[in-house]
Design a protein around this motif. Structure first.
Motif, PDB file in Angstrom:
ATOM      1  N   MET A 120       0.832  -1.028  -0.268  1.00 44.18           N
ATOM      2  CA  MET A 120       0.012  -0.063   0.039  1.00 44.18           C
ATOM      3  C   MET A 120       1.012   1.182   0.064  1.00 44.18           C
ATOM      4  N   LEU A 121       1.825   1.329   0.963  1.00 48.25           N
ATOM      5  CA  LEU A 121       2.765   2.594   0.903  1.00 48.25           C
ATOM      6  C   LEU A 121       3.693   2.782  -0.368  1.00 48.25           C
ATOM      7  N   SER A 122       4.038   1.533  -0.873  1.00 49.25           N
ATOM      8  CA  SER A 122       5.162   1.647  -2.163  1.00 49.25           C
ATOM      9  C   SER A 122       4.112   2.019  -3.319  1.00 49.25           C
ATOM     10  N   ASN A 123       2.688   1.873  -3.444  1.00 50.40           N
ATOM     11  CA  ASN A 123       2.038   2.140  -4.563  1.00 50.40           C
ATOM     12  C   ASN A 123       1.006   3.114  -4.328  1.00 50.40           C
ATOM     13  N   ARG A 124       1.276   4.126  -3.322  1.00 47.32           N
ATOM     14  CA  ARG A 124       0.445   5.266  -2.850  1.00 47.32           C
ATOM     15  C   ARG A 124      -0.784   4.762  -2.517  1.00 47.32           C
ATOM     16  N   LEU A 125      -0.892   3.978  -1.680  1.00 45.94           N
ATOM     17  CA  LEU A 125      -2.223   3.621  -1.487  1.00 45.94           C
ATOM     18  C   LEU A 125      -2.553   4.073  -0.023  1.00 45.94           C
ATOM     19  N   GLY A 147     -13.119 -11.100   5.544  1.00 46.74           N
ATOM     20  CA  GLY A 147     -11.749 -11.773   6.266  1.00 46.74           C
ATOM     21  C   GLY A 147     -10.835 -10.775   6.407  1.00 46.74           C
ATOM     22  N   ALA A 148     -11.008  -9.437   5.425  1.00 43.18           N
ATOM     23  CA  ALA A 148      -9.873  -8.520   5.846  1.00 43.18           C
ATOM     24  C   ALA A 148     -10.434  -7.073   5.427  1.00 43.18           C
ATOM     25  N   ILE A 149     -10.000  -6.377   6.022  1.00 40.59           N
ATOM     26  CA  ILE A 149     -10.222  -4.738   6.146  1.00 40.59           C
ATOM     27  C   ILE A 149      -9.116  -3.967   5.849  1.00 40.59           C
ATOM     28  N   LEU A 150      -9.335  -2.919   4.898  1.00 41.29           N
ATOM     29  CA  LEU A 150      -8.074  -1.938   4.759  1.00 41.29           C
ATOM     30  C   LEU A 150      -8.821  -0.525   4.709  1.00 41.29           C
ATOM     31  N   HIS A 151      -8.440   0.190   5.832  1.00 38.35           N
ATOM     32  CA  HIS A 151      -8.782   1.513   5.625  1.00 38.35           C
ATOM     33  C   HIS A 151      -7.581   2.436   5.286  1.00 38.35           C
ATOM     34  N   SER A 152      -7.634   3.548   4.434  1.00 39.76           N
ATOM     35  CA  SER A 152      -6.516   4.293   4.224  1.00 39.76           C
ATOM     36  C   SER A 152      -7.371   5.751   3.223  1.00 39.76           C
ATOM     37  N   SER A 153      -6.182   6.463   3.084  1.00 38.55           N
ATOM     38  CA  SER A 153      -6.384   7.610   2.463  1.00 38.55           C
ATOM     39  C   SER A 153      -5.742   8.041   1.256  1.00 38.55           C
ATOM     40  N   PRO A 154      -5.741   7.481   0.082  1.00 34.64           N
ATOM     41  CA  PRO A 154      -5.070   7.344  -0.924  1.00 34.64           C
ATOM     42  C   PRO A 154      -5.440   8.733  -1.621  1.00 34.64           C
ATOM     43  N   PHE A 155      -4.486   9.401  -2.518  1.00 32.55           N
ATOM     44  CA  PHE A 155      -4.503  10.774  -2.913  1.00 32.55           C
ATOM     45  C   PHE A 155      -6.149  10.923  -3.534  1.00 32.55           C
ATOM     46  N   THR A 185      -8.671   8.875  -4.310  1.00 37.19           N
ATOM     47  CA  THR A 185      -9.845   8.445  -3.537  1.00 37.19           C
ATOM     48  C   THR A 185     -10.349   9.506  -2.393  1.00 37.19           C
ATOM     49  N   THR A 186      -9.306  10.069  -1.756  1.00 41.88           N
ATOM     50  CA  THR A 186      -9.489  11.100  -0.765  1.00 41.88           C
ATOM     51  C   THR A 186     -10.037  12.170  -1.246  1.00 41.88           C
ATOM     52  N   LEU A 187      -9.532  12.524  -2.670  1.00 38.39           N
ATOM     53  CA  LEU A 187     -10.170  13.765  -3.214  1.00 38.39           C
ATOM     54  C   LEU A 187     -11.556  13.649  -3.534  1.00 38.39           C
ATOM     55  N   PHE A 188     -11.871  12.615  -4.183  1.00 40.68           N
ATOM     56  CA  PHE A 188     -13.563  12.383  -4.419  1.00 40.68           C
ATOM     57  C   PHE A 188     -13.991  12.181  -3.220  1.00 40.68           C
ATOM     58  N   SER A 189     -13.603  11.831  -2.002  1.00 41.31           N
ATOM     59  CA  SER A 189     -14.244  11.813  -0.664  1.00 41.31           C
ATOM     60  C   SER A 189     -14.526  13.276  -0.285  1.00 41.31           C
ATOM     61  N   CYS A 190     -13.844  14.019  -0.670  1.00 38.61           N
ATOM     62  CA  CYS A 190     -13.836  15.398  -0.029  1.00 38.61           C
ATOM     63  C   CYS A 190     -14.853  16.358  -1.349  1.00 38.61           C
ATOM     64  N   SER A 191     -15.270  15.661  -2.024  1.00 32.05           N
ATOM     65  CA  SER A 191     -16.148  16.431  -3.215  1.00 32.05           C
ATOM     66  C   SER A 191     -17.495  15.563  -3.638  1.00 32.05           C
ATOM     67  N   ASN A 192     -18.144  16.043  -4.394  1.00 30.01           N
ATOM     68  CA  ASN A 192     -19.649  15.447  -4.811  1.00 30.01           C
ATOM     69  C   ASN A 192     -19.508  14.769  -6.070  1.00 30.01           C
ATOM     70  N   GLU A 193     -18.065  14.713  -6.610  1.00 32.28           N
ATOM     71  CA  GLU A 193     -18.120  13.826  -7.792  1.00 32.28           C
ATOM     72  C   GLU A 193     -18.311  12.662  -7.771  1.00 32.28           C
ATOM     73  N   PRO A 194     -19.183  11.771  -9.060  1.00 31.91           N
ATOM     74  CA  PRO A 194     -19.525  10.398  -8.718  1.00 31.91           C
ATOM     75  C   PRO A 194     -18.475   9.653  -9.211  1.00 31.91           C
ATOM     76  N   ILE A 195     -18.258   8.542  -8.709  1.00 30.42           N
ATOM     77  CA  ILE A 195     -17.323   7.419  -9.127  1.00 30.42           C
ATOM     78  C   ILE A 195     -18.170   6.431  -9.934  1.00 30.42           C
ATOM     79  N   TYR A 196     -17.677   6.088 -11.249  1.00 31.92           N
ATOM     80  CA  TYR A 196     -18.503   5.476 -12.128  1.00 31.92           C
ATOM     81  C   TYR A 196     -17.948   3.998 -11.884  1.00 31.92           C
ATOM     82  N   ALA A 228      -9.858   4.116 -10.784  1.00 29.08           N
ATOM     83  CA  ALA A 228     -10.919   4.706 -10.993  1.00 29.08           C
ATOM     84  C   ALA A 228     -10.960   6.268 -10.923  1.00 29.08           C
ATOM     85  N   CYS A 229     -10.699   6.394  -9.730  1.00 31.09           N
ATOM     86  CA  CYS A 229     -10.833   7.958  -9.311  1.00 31.09           C
ATOM     87  C   CYS A 229      -9.795   8.847 -10.077  1.00 31.09           C
ATOM     88  N   ARG A 230      -8.622   8.353 -10.360  1.00 29.42           N
ATOM     89  CA  ARG A 230      -7.419   9.045 -10.963  1.00 29.42           C
ATOM     90  C   ARG A 230      -7.979   9.000 -12.449  1.00 29.42           C
TER      91      ARG A 230
END
Length: 220
Positions: free
Chosen positions: A15-20, A88-96, A98-109, A177-179
């Motif tokens: 996750m870190l090496s791939n900017r996730l 079975g597994a959970i990942l929580h993070s703030s990738p650039f 994805t987080t940009l979209f979480s701070c907007s009202n832009e839809p994710i297709y 997708a967000c990118r």
């Protein structure tokens, strides 16, 4: 347990090496059995996880083993495991992106390519709550019946699946997708979305992967 730790350590580094993920901004966990999970300890760096950076936590009793303090986002993880027995597994993070979209009202297709059709079929949203609060855990748990990807407004995302690898695919597909959507808008490129009937055929008939069974569908 050592095998589970190794999978999570590998996931954190990936996750870190791939900017996730970045710094201490994320937390990850894996279910050990019906009642127990292994979760990153508070303040751990995702790319530098070691075997002693995890806490065994009782999902039902709400108690931890050992001297390390579990991640402050533990209520989010326990809420998902309690609600979704298949998680079975959970990942929580703030990738650039994805987080940009979480701070907007832009839809994710999701109707863009194979992986988005499958991994992003359902994306739920929760309003901002302070990190680590009971309110955030409850809000997340409420949405787990409808989606395996839950966007947290002005915060980031949490994804979950049967295992670490599948959860990682959801996270990576979301960030890609967000990118794509953002760069297409900036470049004036018109994305062509796959027709609804083709998406339904893919999900129900293509046998790409077994479709996740949800208790309900997200409102249109």
């Amino acid at each position: 347990m050592n095998e589970t730790k190794n999978r999570l350590i590998k996931a954190g580094r990936y996750m870190l090496s791939n900017r996730l993920a970045w710094g201490t901004s994320g937390n990850i966990s894996a279910r050990l059995d019906k009642d127990r999970m292994l979760i990153t300890a508070s303040g751990t760096f995702m790319g530098e996880l070691a075997e002693d950076d995890f806490v065994e936590f009782d999902i039902v009793a709400g108690t931890a083993k050992g001297t390390r303090k579990a991640s402050k986002e533990t209520p989010m993880h326990t809420g998902i495991y309690k609600t979704r027995e298949d998680a079975g597994a959970i990942l929580h993070s703030s990738p650039f992106y994805t987080t940009l979209f979480s701070c907007s009202n832009e839809p994710i297709y999701s109707e863009m390519f194979i992986e988005t059709m499958y991994y992003l079929e359902n994306i739920a949203y929760v309003d901002y709550c302070h990190p680590g609060t009971k309110e955030l855990g409850e809000a997340i748990a409420e949405q787990t019946s409808y989606a395996n990807v839950i966007m947290m407004r002005n915060h980031g995302v949490v994804v979950f699946d049967d295992n670490v690898d599948e959860a990682m695919m959801r996270l990576e597909t979301l960030e890609m997708a967000c990118r794509m959507i953002l760069q297409a808008k900036a470049s004036g490129v018109q994305l062509v979305r796959i027709p609804d009937q083709v998406v339904r055929s893919f999900l129900e008939e293509s046998k790409y992967k077994p479709r996740k069974a949800m208790k309900g569908r997200l409102p249109e």
